[in-house]
Design an enzyme around this catalytic site. Structure first.
Site, mmCIF file in Angstrom:
data_model
loop_
_atom_site.group_PDB
_atom_site.id
_atom_site.type_symbol
_atom_site.label_atom_id
_atom_site.label_comp_id
_atom_site.label_asym_id
_atom_site.label_seq_id
_atom_site.Cartn_x
_atom_site.Cartn_y
_atom_site.Cartn_z
ATOM 1 N N ASP A 250 0.849 -1.191 0.000
ATOM 2 C CA ASP A 250 0.000 0.000 0.000
ATOM 3 C C ASP A 250 0.894 1.254 0.000
ATOM 4 O OD1 ASP A 250 -2.211 1.792 0.697
ATOM 5 O OD2 ASP A 250 -1.345 1.728 2.715
ATOM 6 N N ASP A 252 -0.067 5.124 1.121
ATOM 7 C CA ASP A 252 -0.188 6.047 2.260
ATOM 8 C C ASP A 252 -0.252 5.308 3.599
ATOM 9 O OD1 ASP A 252 -0.274 8.209 0.426
ATOM 10 O OD2 ASP A 252 -2.392 7.775 0.058
#
Ligand SMILES: [Mg+2]
Ligand SMILES: [Zn+2]
Length: 428
Positions: A250, A252
């Protein structure tokens, strides 16, 4: 198909290991390097090979002959004087097929040439560059593309580089349409300056991004490193004909510090240990692929161009520390309509917004990934559920958002403090 191999190189930097042989004949684990190139081409059904030779060319001719012993047909073109990186091409025009591969003879490679040619055909390109990230983009010439993979220019290492850039480097391997070659040339030609750059201005050059193994063996140190990778089987495993293992990461809260909706490059800051974690992935047999929801695009807060610039800051910061992503896939959509400034055509219930699996599927198709032998790592339950939905193993990190998306609550296979801890658990 046909391949032209430029095998006239002198290899001065390799002189301590090559002595009386031209660079493509340097000993690589007991055989000349060129045998591996020809072997890789043959495995892909490329049997028609033209070798452009020059310096000590007889050594090459004597070794390969007609190519029969190596399962291919070889013709030779001898440069009496050096013609630059492409000067031989117009001179052998009659022998060239309409579409051919061009390979530089100082490369060790193990790639799916068919996939490369398929991309070239799908794009309708005149020239396709084989492009990849490397561990030292800050001192490499960087290819600039638009979001259709079309090459729009270069950022050269000799120029002072302004702004952020994707880590994308030309590997020295091409698919070329014969029609793009200059009609006649008596003098030297430079492949980049005289052929590729003019074609870029007509919009006919594309970059094929690949995670496969292509390295030049320009120095004794590099030769040694590539031989070690070969002996470990890394070079073969990375061939996209073989199923790949991947660590999906991922963005953020996992790669960069979580700040809520991130709207400006200035807000991208790598979390501690992330560059080291991704470097470890790069050195392993796993691919590193970033999958990220970016609803800020659908919300009308960030344009696609601004998102590229934000992502380019991440690529630049990682590159400065010798780490790179093999791929990045984002979802610009959002399902809920009815807000000021939103981009209506991006507001729908798409298949790619995590925890849906569209991004994983897209990457899996692109890189032939075996998802069941892969991991998804993220800081929310949406990431974990994406991994579960796709059939991967999952990690939930504590490094990012406080709000873990409780509505997607599920049990991760593993918990870790941050990306580095997770990668250390996977790789041991
Ligand atoms: Mg996150
Ligand atoms: Zn989407």
């Amino acid at each position: 198909m046909q391949a032209v191999i430029m095998a006239g190189g002198k290899g001065t930097r390799l002189s301590s290991v090559t002595k009386d042989v031209p660079k493509p004949m340097v000993d690589f684990c007991g055989k000349p390097l060129l045998e591996y190139i020809i072997g890789n081409l043959r495995e892909n059904g490329v049997n028609d090979i033209i070798l452009v030779i020059g310096y000590l060319g007889d050594v090459i001719k004597n070794h390969f002959g007609t190519g029969e012993k190596f399962g291919v047909q070889i013709r030779y073109f001898t440069e009496e004087t050096p013609l630059g990186t492409a000067g031989a091409l117009p001179l052998i025009s009659d022998a060239l097929s309409d579409t051919f591969f061009l390979v530089f003879g100082d490369l060790f490679l193990n790639i799916d040439f068919e996939k490369f040619a398929d991309f070239h055909r799908e794009k309708g390109a005149e020239i396709t560059l084989f492009a990849h990230p490397n561990s030292h983009p800050f001192d490499s010439d960087i290819i600039i593309t638009d979001n259709t993979d079309r090459v729009t220019g270069w950022s050269y290492k000799k120029d002072e580089r302004k702004g952020y850039y994707e880590n994308l480097v030309n590997a020295g391997l091409y698919v070329i349409e014969k029609s793009v070659l200059p009609q006649s040339a008596e003098e030297k030609l430079d492949l980049e300056k005289d052929i590729i750059i003019p074609a870029v201005s007509s919009g006919a050059v594309y970059a094929y991004r690949s995670s496969e193994y292509v390295k030049d063996i320009g120095t004794p140190e590099r030769l040694e490193k590539v031989e070690a990778d070969y002996l470990l089987g890394v070079t073969e495993k990375r061939n996209l004909k073989n199923r790949q293992k991947c660590i999906f990461v991922d963005r953020d809260g996992t790669i960069n510090r979580f700040v809520g909706f991130l709207r400006k490059p200035g807000e991208i800051e790598l979390l501690p240990g992330v560059a080291e974690a991704i470097r470890r992935i790069n050195e392993s047999e796993y691919l590193a692929v970033c999958i990220t929801n970016q609803p800020v695009v659908a919300r009308g807060e960030v344009t696609f161009e601004e998102l590229d610039n934000i992502n380019n800051k991440m690529h630049t910061l990682l590159g400065n520390e010798g780490a790179y992503l093999d791929g990045l896939f984002f979802c610009p959509h959002h399902p809920d309509m009815g807000f000021d400034g939103e981009i209506k055509e991006l507001k729908f219930d798409c298949d790619c917004r995590k925890p849906k699996t569209g991004l994983v599927k897209k990457a899996a198709e692109r890189f032939n990934i075996d998802v069941s032998n892969s991991f998804v790592i993220g800081d929310t339950y949406a990431d974990v559920l994406t991994g579960k939905n796709a059939g991967a193993k999952t990690f939930l990190l504590r490094s990012g958002a406080e709000d873990k998306f409780e509505k997607y609550k599920c049990d991760p296979d593993f918990m870790a403090y941050d990306l580095l801890e997770a990668v250390n658990i996977i790789l041991g």
